[in-house]
Design a protein around this motif. Structure first.
Motif, PDB file in Angstrom:
ATOM      1  N   LYS A 153       0.985   4.247  -2.864  1.00 42.12           N
ATOM      2  CA  LYS A 153       0.790   5.674  -2.598  1.00 42.12           C
ATOM      3  C   LYS A 153       1.973   6.497  -3.110  1.00 42.12           C
ATOM      4  CE  LYS A 153      -2.260   5.157   1.416  1.00 42.12           C
ATOM      5  NZ  LYS A 153      -2.419   5.398   2.863  1.00 42.12           N
ATOM      6  N   GLN A 180       0.827  -1.201   0.000  1.00 42.86           N
ATOM      7  CA  GLN A 180       0.000   0.000   0.000  1.00 42.86           C
ATOM      8  C   GLN A 180       0.871   1.265   0.000  1.00 42.86           C
ATOM      9  OE1 GLN A 180      -2.568  -0.385   3.383  1.00 42.86           O
ATOM     10  NE2 GLN A 180      -3.633  -2.180   2.565  1.00 42.86           N
ATOM     11  N   ARG A 222       1.757   9.434  -5.923  1.00 42.15           N
ATOM     12  CA  ARG A 222       2.219  10.778  -5.605  1.00 42.15           C
ATOM     13  C   ARG A 222       3.261  11.244  -6.620  1.00 42.15           C
ATOM     14  NH1 ARG A 222       3.978   9.801  -0.818  1.00 42.15           N
ATOM     15  NH2 ARG A 222       1.947  10.043   0.186  1.00 42.15           N
TER      16      ARG A 222
END
Length: 316
Positions: free
Chosen positions: A75, A71, A79
């Motif tokens: 992310k 996870q 980003r």
């Protein structure tokens, strides 16, 4: 009242000496030794249970850490993509604002902003092309799926079971393929098409206990639908042997991994290629024991799965 060693009361020791003056001391020593051994055995069993519990908890923590790591990586990738392709913030110059009491521009007229030259049609086309490129990079127009966390591929997802071959015959269209009827503890036997060595004898297959991967999607091999995968081991000289479950196993027994607790998938998703990602880590070690990353194939309460004679080879 107990004796100084805390095992027997003095009255019992005195009674034993009175009943048998000659051997009373020896009988009492025997009882003391037996009691000490029983106490040590109980302590050892308690420590083994605690160790197993810790191993199970470590396996669960490892699984949670892998999920959180996936996870976090997802992310970070999202980003990075946003930082690369998001347009820079536009600052509005005070000189470009329109006064409230200024009359509106007529239709078709362009606003003259101090310090900025008029935009040519070619620049407008280039700007539209850059915007389309940014949208494609985000995954809309190229057909590439958005970045997602890689699905967890762990060995507990494999439904490995003990089976017994009830009948076997050679495939009529391929000399290296065999068609077996295998009992895996279900209401009906499963048809399994497997690739074995040309020197494999049918007599060796009939009645043999084997290890099957039961939650693969059924596929057709040379016109025959195979409903499971027969696990074999082979070395660099192309010698092939069937993986053998421990003595006392019965059809339908689950093959598990102590360090990887969990329930198997109902059916392995073909898109995730779980078997292809796990198979390179399935090995037979120097003792002939089948393992996944050093954790043995185990039928609980019965023993470990092994290769009949091969060592240091791959499982397929």
């Amino acid at each position: 009242m107990e004796t100084s060693d805390g095992l027997f009361p003095p009255s019992l020791a005195a009674a034993l000496k009175k009943l048998d003056p000659e051997d009373g001391e020896q009988v009492l020593e025997y009882f003391k030794t037996h009691a000490l051994l029983t106490r040590e055995k109980a302590l050892l069993q308690a420590s083994v249970r605690d160790q197993k519990k810790l191993l199970v908890e470590n396996g669960k923590l490892k699984k949670d850490i892998e999920q959180l790591r996936g996870q976090l990586q997802d992310k970070q990738r999202r980003r990075t993509v946003r930082a690369l392709f998001s347009p820079p913030p536009q600052t509005v110059s005070p000189a470009s604002t329109i006064s409230a009491n200024q009359p509106p521009f007529p239709v078709g007229a362009t606003e003259a902003v101090p310090g900025r030259r008029p935009t040519s049609p070619q620049e407008k086309r280039e700007r539209r092309g850059r915007r389309r490129g940014e949208r494609r990079a985000e995954g809309g127009a190229t057909g590439h799926p958005p970045l997602e966390a890689e699905p967890l591929a762990d060995v507990f997802r494999l439904d490995l079971r003990v089976g017994r071959i009830t009948s076997a015959r050679r495939h009529p269209l391929a000399t290296t393929l065999f068609i077996q009827q295998v009992d895996v503890g279900e209401a009906a036997t499963r048809v399994v098409v497997s690739k074995l060595g040309e020197n494999t004898q049918l007599e060796e297959l009939h009645g043999a206990l084997v290890v099957l991967l039961c939650n693969v999607k059924a596929c057709k091999m040379r016109g025959v639908v195979s409903q499971a995968r027969l696990l074999c081991c082979s070395n660099s000289t192309d010698i092939t042997e069937l993986l053998v479950p421990p003595t006392g196993s019965t059809p339908g027994d689950r093959v598990t991994f102590f360090n990887y607790p969990g329930d198997p998938d109902r059916e392995l998703p073909s898109k995730e290629r779980v078997w292809d990602r796990l198979q390179p880590h399935l090995q037979v070690d120097c003792r002939g024991v089948a393992n996944f990353k050093g954790c043995s194939f185990e039928v609980r309460g019965k023993g470990l799965c092994r290769a009949p004679s091969l060592t240091n080879c791959t499982i397929r």
